[in-house]
Design a protein around this motif. Structure first.
Motif, mmCIF file in Angstrom:
data_model
loop_
_atom_site.group_PDB
_atom_site.id
_atom_site.type_symbol
_atom_site.label_atom_id
_atom_site.label_comp_id
_atom_site.label_asym_id
_atom_site.label_seq_id
_atom_site.Cartn_x
_atom_site.Cartn_y
_atom_site.Cartn_z
ATOM 1 N N GLY A 135 0.807 -1.225 0.000
ATOM 2 C CA GLY A 135 0.000 0.000 0.000
ATOM 3 C C GLY A 135 0.830 1.259 0.000
ATOM 4 O O GLY A 135 0.353 2.338 -0.312
ATOM 5 N N SER A 136 2.120 1.146 0.314
ATOM 6 C CA SER A 136 3.010 2.314 0.277
ATOM 7 C C SER A 136 3.583 2.513 -1.107
ATOM 8 O O SER A 136 4.480 3.335 -1.310
ATOM 9 C CB SER A 136 4.127 2.136 1.314
ATOM 10 O OG SER A 136 3.549 2.107 2.618
ATOM 11 N N THR A 177 9.120 -2.555 7.490
ATOM 12 C CA THR A 177 9.061 -3.464 6.338
ATOM 13 C C THR A 177 10.448 -3.686 5.744
ATOM 14 O O THR A 177 11.112 -2.723 5.332
ATOM 15 C CB THR A 177 8.082 -2.914 5.293
ATOM 16 O OG1 THR A 177 6.804 -2.792 5.932
ATOM 17 C CG2 THR A 177 7.965 -3.809 4.086
ATOM 18 N N SER A 202 6.606 4.004 4.817
ATOM 19 C CA SER A 202 6.273 2.740 5.474
ATOM 20 C C SER A 202 5.441 3.039 6.705
ATOM 21 O O SER A 202 5.926 3.650 7.650
ATOM 22 C CB SER A 202 7.546 1.992 5.892
ATOM 23 O OG SER A 202 7.175 0.832 6.644
ATOM 24 N N LYS A 203 4.210 2.605 6.700
ATOM 25 C CA LYS A 203 3.316 2.860 7.843
ATOM 26 C C LYS A 203 3.921 2.241 9.107
ATOM 27 O O LYS A 203 4.031 2.901 10.132
ATOM 28 C CB LYS A 203 1.937 2.253 7.576
ATOM 29 C CG LYS A 203 1.009 2.274 8.761
ATOM 30 C CD LYS A 203 -0.339 1.629 8.446
ATOM 31 C CE LYS A 203 -1.197 1.537 9.704
ATOM 32 N NZ LYS A 203 -2.495 0.873 9.441
ATOM 33 N N SER A 204 4.356 0.987 9.017
ATOM 34 C CA SER A 204 4.886 0.292 10.210
ATOM 35 C C SER A 204 6.298 0.760 10.538
ATOM 36 O O SER A 204 6.759 0.674 11.664
ATOM 37 C CB SER A 204 4.919 -1.212 9.945
ATOM 38 O OG SER A 204 5.786 -1.464 8.825
ATOM 39 N N GLN A 237 -4.099 -5.639 -4.612
ATOM 40 C CA GLN A 237 -3.849 -5.585 -3.171
ATOM 41 C C GLN A 237 -5.117 -5.157 -2.423
ATOM 42 O O GLN A 237 -5.535 -5.818 -1.461
ATOM 43 C CB GLN A 237 -2.721 -4.608 -2.813
ATOM 44 C CG GLN A 237 -2.419 -4.684 -1.321
ATOM 45 C CD GLN A 237 -1.687 -3.493 -0.755
ATOM 46 O OE1 GLN A 237 -1.543 -2.464 -1.409
ATOM 47 N NE2 GLN A 237 -1.229 -3.615 0.487
ATOM 48 N N GLU A 265 -6.077 -8.457 -0.693
ATOM 49 C CA GLU A 265 -5.532 -8.459 0.681
ATOM 50 C C GLU A 265 -6.639 -8.143 1.684
ATOM 51 O O GLU A 265 -6.555 -8.489 2.864
ATOM 52 C CB GLU A 265 -4.381 -7.451 0.816
ATOM 53 C CG GLU A 265 -3.561 -7.626 2.091
ATOM 54 C CD GLU A 265 -2.252 -6.833 2.087
ATOM 55 O OE1 GLU A 265 -2.285 -5.618 2.396
ATOM 56 O OE2 GLU A 265 -1.201 -7.430 1.784
HETATM 57 O O1 LIG Z 1 3.598 0.557 4.779
HETATM 58 P P1 LIG Z 1 4.294 -0.626 5.414
HETATM 59 O O2 LIG Z 1 4.082 -0.709 6.883
HETATM 60 O O3 LIG Z 1 5.738 -0.686 5.014
HETATM 61 O O4 LIG Z 1 3.568 -1.966 4.826
HETATM 62 C C1 LIG Z 1 3.670 -2.220 3.466
HETATM 63 C C2 LIG Z 1 2.650 -3.279 3.096
HETATM 64 O O5 LIG Z 1 2.914 -4.526 3.743
HETATM 65 C C3 LIG Z 1 1.682 -5.097 4.194
HETATM 66 O O6 LIG Z 1 1.581 -4.894 5.571
HETATM 67 C C4 LIG Z 1 1.625 -6.580 3.911
HETATM 68 O O7 LIG Z 1 1.587 -6.791 2.547
HETATM 69 C C5 LIG Z 1 0.597 -4.308 3.463
HETATM 70 O O8 LIG Z 1 -0.647 -4.384 4.077
HETATM 71 C C6 LIG Z 1 1.202 -2.944 3.483
HETATM 72 O O9 LIG Z 1 0.590 -2.043 2.574
#
Ligand SMILES: O=P(O)(O)OC[C@H]1O[C@](O)(CO)[C@@H](O)[C@@H]1O
Length: 534
Positions: free
Chosen positions: A159-160, A215, A210-212, A351, A355
């Motif tokens: 999604g990023s 990654t 990256s939201k998390s 996605q 997803e």
């Molecule tokens: O933006 P992030 O946290 O790096 O995650 C990237 C992607 O990886 C996932 O968590 C798993 O594919 C997606 O839902 C998300 O868009």
């Protein structure tokens, strides 16, 4: 949470099953025009129109689908989602337990936002973006030699990447002169090498998204790009910005020239209208076009709260998709935009749809009672006609189609040849395909017979602009959400991607030479391909 029901518990479920035994026959004489079908089987909004006369539905089927929407309280669930209900959860089991508030990023144009807090936060980020873009424009933000940044490279995945890339690609026609946006997503170092080889690092901003903030692919590419910059004598600290979750490991203003935030309540695949997509879009098009994009999305969100399925395009698309999936038994869905600018849109939908709705457990942790998300794929027309339409017309698999079409091209560049323009030729092919898939064609020669009854809908707009792009994006987001409600699944988590990540980390340990238990599959596989020597 009151136990919501799903499709199979609807009072009209058996009726729909009966109607599916002999669905409307599109191959009959005048099947598409009978009783004003072409005009009646349409949903119209300010920006988009949906034509679905070529779906195998009848008035009776549509009445039942309205009943499904009413009994499952689909619009009420959507309203609650927009107002902050905690829908990202699995009752009785550990889960993300989050709100689902991507709509809050564009709820900026009504009297008052339906969920004030997320919109307040989104406005703050939008204000930061406006200032950022002004500083770029005014030269306050420039490289160490005072030169303006003319290129932005977004580094992100899933999604990023997919949503932002598909929208930036779709709206390239509106790009500000001298501005370029590129994307790096794969951990494959050749992806990074290819992009960096085509740009000038000294006038490039790198947007790490990256939201998390954890990654693997994105963190590896962040480091790889920085190392290439350092070798080129470019100071990464002056060239890297970030979009991440507040408080994530990437939330480190010392490491980034600017940091923009997105929020836990916004899923990655639903984040294109958050800073995940808007920083790149703003760099490319400017803030005014960003606001048009958000307005188009907002208009769809408001419209998706309409109970009458004939007045609610995403809800009608969701229900037609369920009719094809759960009653006519089709396994996939082809999204075929007759617009080359939308060449990455089906990839984003892979996605966003798969997803979200590729699930087999209900919101209560029980096995689902009916089939859920279809396989989603697609490529632009007319190109697809020279690639996979053979299977779509005469294959053993029936694949429902969602066409996207536009009355006018974006650029206006065109030429009348043999009496028609290229845009007219594009539309002639689109309409011809809709009719051919529906009505088929008989022949004495079995190899030249077209069975027809291959259902399709057409989502149509005047032109692909930032506003209609926002509307199309939000339409598919809402459609996917409605289908998740119908199947009673949690469309907002993605547990299915975790196992691969865990096992990959074991291979990485083995590659580093960490001792894994003797005879482990990792060691055996790596020995088999001899990469341990790397
Ligand atoms: O933006 P992030 O946290 O790096 O995650 C990237 C992607 O990886 C996932 O968590 C798993 O594919 C997606 O839902 C998300 O868009």
């Amino acid at each position: 949470m009151q136990k919501t029901i799903d499709l199979s518990s609807c009072s009209v479920f058996e009726k729909l099953q009966e109607l599916a035994v002999k669905p409307y026959d599109l191959t009959e004489e005048k099947s598409l025009e009978r009783n004003g079908r072409l005009e009646r089987y349409a949903c119209r909004s300010k920006l988009l129109q949906l034509f679905f006369a070529a779906q195998r539905v009848s008035d009776e089927v549509l009445d039942c689908l309205q009943q499904v929407a009413d009994e499952l309280k689909l619009v009420e669930q959507f309203r609650k989602m927009r107002r902050g209900a905690v829908l990202n959860r699995i009752e009785g089991y550990e889960s993300e337990n989050r709100q689902v508030l991507h709509t809050g990023c564009r709820d900026m144009f009504a009297e008052s936002p339906v969920e004030p807090e997320i919109t307040r936060l989104a406005r703050l980020e939008l204000e930061k973006l406006k200032i950022f873009l002004q500083e770029l424009e005014g030269g306050q933000l420039c490289n160490s030699e005072g030169k303006p940044f003319d290129t932005l490279v977004q580094v992100g995945i899933g999604g990023s990447d997919l949503g932002p890339r598909s929208v930036v690609e779709a709206l390239k026609q509106y790009c500000r002169p001298g501005r370029t946006v590129r994307f790096i997503s794969n951990v494959d170092p050749d992806d990074c090498a290819r992009v960096l080889a085509e740009i000038s690092l000294d006038t490039t901003l790198v947007n790490i998204v990256s939201k998390s903030g954890t990654t693997l692919e994105t963190l590896a590419n962040d480091q790889l790009v920085r190392s290439v910059m350092e070798k080129a004598g470019v100071d990464p600290a002056r060239h890297c910005i970030a979009v991440t979750g507040k408080g994530s490991p990437m939330d480190n203003p010392k490491r980034y020239l600017r940091s923009f935030y997105m929020f836990d309540s916004i899923g990655g695949r639903f984040s294109t209208t958050s800073m995940v997509g808007l920083v790149a879009l703003g760099f490319a098009l400017g803030i005014a076009r960003v606001m048009e994009f958000l307005q188009g999305a907002a208009a769809v969100d408001y419209g998706a709260e309409e109970e009458d399925i004939f007045k609610n395009i995403p809800l009608m698309m969701a229900l037609l998709g369920v009719w094809n999936r759960n009653f006519l038994g089709y396994n996939s869905l082809a999204v075929l935009p007759y617009s080359q600018a939308l060449h990455r849109f089906s990839a984003h939908l892979q996605q966003c749809d798969m997803e979200s709705n590729g699930k087999s457990v209900s919101r209560y942790g029980e096995p689902v009672t009916c089939r859920t998300g279809p396989l989603v794929w697609g490529e632009p027309g007319t190109n697809g006609q020279h690639a996979f339409y053979q299977l779509l017309h005469q294959g053993t698999e029936v694949v429902p189609i969602e066409f996207l079409g536009f009355a006018k091209s974006q650029s206006g560049l065109d030429r009348r040849i043999d009496g028609t323009t290229s845009q007219e030729k594009l539309l002639a092919n689109l309409f011809a395909q809709m009719v051919a898939f529906a009505t088929g064609c008989d022949s004495e020669n079995p190899n030249r017979k077209f069975a027809g009854n291959r259902p399709s809908s057409l989502l149509f707009a005047d032109r692909l602009t930032p506003e209609t792009m926002g509307a199309i994006l939000a339409t598919y987001e809402a459609k996917i959400v409605f289908q998740g409600f119908i199947w009673n699944i949690n469309s907002f988590d993605q547990e299915g991607v975790q196992l691969g990540k865990i096992l990959a980390s074991r291979f990485l340990r083995a590659m580093k030479g960490d001792e894994l238990e003797h005879g482990s599959i990792e060691v055996k596989l790596l020995d088999l391909v001899n990469t341990r020597a790397l």
